[in-house]
Design a protein around this motif. Structure first.
Motif, PDB file in Angstrom:
ATOM      1  N   GLU A  18       7.537   2.524   0.134  1.00  0.00           N
ATOM      2  CA  GLU A  18       6.451   3.429   0.508  1.00  0.00           C
ATOM      3  C   GLU A  18       5.482   2.755   1.485  1.00  0.00           C
ATOM      4  N   PHE A  19       4.638   3.604   2.091  1.00  0.00           N
ATOM      5  CA  PHE A  19       3.662   3.150   3.076  1.00  0.00           C
ATOM      6  C   PHE A  19       2.266   3.597   2.653  1.00  0.00           C
ATOM      7  N   LEU A  20       1.272   2.822   3.061  1.00  0.00           N
ATOM      8  CA  LEU A  20      -0.112   3.118   2.705  1.00  0.00           C
ATOM      9  C   LEU A  20      -0.637   4.283   3.544  1.00  0.00           C
ATOM     10  N   ILE A  21      -1.398   5.156   2.885  1.00  0.00           N
ATOM     11  CA  ILE A  21      -2.007   6.305   3.563  1.00  0.00           C
ATOM     12  C   ILE A  21      -3.416   5.915   4.025  1.00  0.00           C
ATOM     13  N   TYR A  22      -3.722   6.246   5.280  1.00  0.00           N
ATOM     14  CA  TYR A  22      -5.045   5.975   5.842  1.00  0.00           C
ATOM     15  C   TYR A  22      -5.698   7.285   6.290  1.00  0.00           C
ATOM     16  N   LEU A  23      -7.007   7.285   6.313  1.00  0.00           N
ATOM     17  CA  LEU A  23      -7.758   8.369   6.933  1.00  0.00           C
ATOM     18  C   LEU A  23      -8.149   7.877   8.335  1.00  0.00           C
ATOM     19  N   ARG A  24      -7.673   8.590   9.363  1.00  0.00           N
ATOM     20  CA  ARG A  24      -7.999   8.210  10.741  1.00  0.00           C
ATOM     21  C   ARG A  24      -9.226   8.992  11.208  1.00  0.00           C
TER      22      ARG A  24
END
Length: 405
Positions: A18-24
């Motif tokens: 899995e990959f980390l979710i970011y708020l852009r």
């Protein structure tokens, strides 16, 4: 206004794929990324719209996880949009750093550790030191269990709670000690829901049953109260004072020691005592019967309305909580001696007065509903805990009476 969008950080893949979710955040030509501390795999991510997608054919557990994650991200996104509007109203000229600070501050308040620490600080500020220490105790124990690894409320799952319970059991904690920590943790979660920090859909206590073990009987009968009252303590003023506190509590429907300690002359109006219970803030009104006024007259002439009714808190400018706790400890030590002097089979404490008032009232035929109101319980179920273990002689006598056929 700034634009917000969720993105995956594909530069770093975790061992589970899995990959980390970011708020852009995009604002006036600047771009920043803020970690949401959540992960998902590529197959469940909509790149174009920055959203979680849920395919059919998934396992029940995986589908539930993705539903919670999707709901969490959507709610956070809506919250951040509202916070941005509020930021513009408060501060017409702001930078992208202001936006990042706003979002990170909101994120930190949603973690269990941070929220509980803020709750403790608020309780201390409002003077509820006893309650704050209870939360502080449970937080310390839970931090030890977690090796100081914080978590969000969504991550406080049923499995985490069960693991916490099993960890406490492995440390030989009593059933009631475990119950205390679980009830405190549940209280934190309930408060977080009310404040919009946690989500009801993720409530981990729905299927978790908090166990309690019935404690030994703490009530005594009318004859015991009379023996305590008639005991000659004229040569021991310290024991006499402890007895007065015990009897005052009994005559005031089991008033707790902390509430007695905080009573002032101003709480008395005409022929009644008006006060709010420290534990629940519930308001009480108690008639000044002769037994109560006799005890009060020994310690206060009622001339100074701001003076404490009893010499429990000696220095109002000092540490009030410590003074109350020290006085409680000393009073219970003296009461234990008094209990032995009259031959009681249970240790005599200030709390015995409350149980005794309830039990004697029940024996006198007073309905449980009235006893419950007198004690200030929210439900009769709580009152029943006080009443569901009458002494064997009462049950034996009742059985003999019923069996005479």
């Amino acid at each position: 206004m700034a634009t917000l969008k969720y993105v995956l950080n594909k530069s770093r893949q975790y061992t589970n794929g899995e990959f980390l979710i970011y708020l852009r955040i995009n604002y006036k030509g600047s771009r920043r990324l803020v970690s949401m501390k959540k992960t998902t795999s590529l197959v469940f991510w909509d790149y174009k719209n920055g959203k979680v997608v849920i395919d059919s054919g998934l396992s029940k557990e995986r589908k539930r996880y993705l539903e919670i994650l999707k709901s969490y991200l959507e709610e956070k996104f809506a919250t951040y949009k509202r916070e941005l509007i509020n930021l513009e109203l408060r501060k017409p000229f702001y930078t992208i750093d202001d936006i990042v600070d706003l979002i990170e501050t909101h994120q930190s308040s949603t973690s269990l550790f941070k929220f509980t620490e803020n709750l403790i600080a608020r309780l201390e500020k409002s003077g509820k030191v006893g309650n704050s220490k209870a939360y502080k105790n449970t937080l310390s124990v839970f931090k030890g269990f977690r090796n100081n690894r914080d978590l969000s409320f969504d991550e406080l799952s049923y499995k985490v709670i069960k693991n916490f319970e099993e960890d406490l059991q492995s440390r030989d904690r009593s059933v009631n000690a475990i119950s205390f920590h679980m009830r405190t943790l549940r209280s934190v979660y309930n408060k977080a829901i009310k404040e919009g920090v946690a989500h009801l859909e993720s409530y981990p206590f729905k299927d978790y049953q908090i166990k309690r073990e019935k404690t030994s009987k703490r009530a005594i009968v009318k004859d015991n109260i009379a023996s305590i009252k008639e005991l000659d303590l004229s040569n021991n003023p310290d024991l006499d004072k402890a007895r007065d506190y015990f009897l005052f509590s009994f005559y005031t429907r089991g008033m707790s020691f902390v509430d007695m300690a905080h009573l002032k002359v101003s709480n008395i109006s005409e022929d009644r005592i008006y006060y709010s219970r420290n534990k629940t803030n519930q308001k009480f009104s108690i008639k000044l019967i002769p037994q109560i006024t006799t005890i009060i007259s020994k310690y206060n002439n009622l001339q100074n309305r701001e003076s404490y009714l009893f010499p429990i808190i000696i220095d109002p400018a000092g540490d009030i909580y410590t003074q109350y706790r020290n006085a409680l400890r000393l009073t219970n030590k003296k009461l234990n001696k008094i209990g032995k002097m009259v031959g009681l089979s249970v240790p005599l404490t200030t709390y015995v007065s409350r149980h005794s008032w309830a039990t004697i009232a029940k024996r006198e035929g007073i309905p449980t509903a009235i006893i419950s109101e007198g004690l200030g319980h929210e439900t009769e179920r709580t009152t029943q805990i006080y009443l569901d273990s009458f002494e064997n002689d009462v049950l034996d006598n009742a059985n003999e009476l019923i069996s005479k056929i």
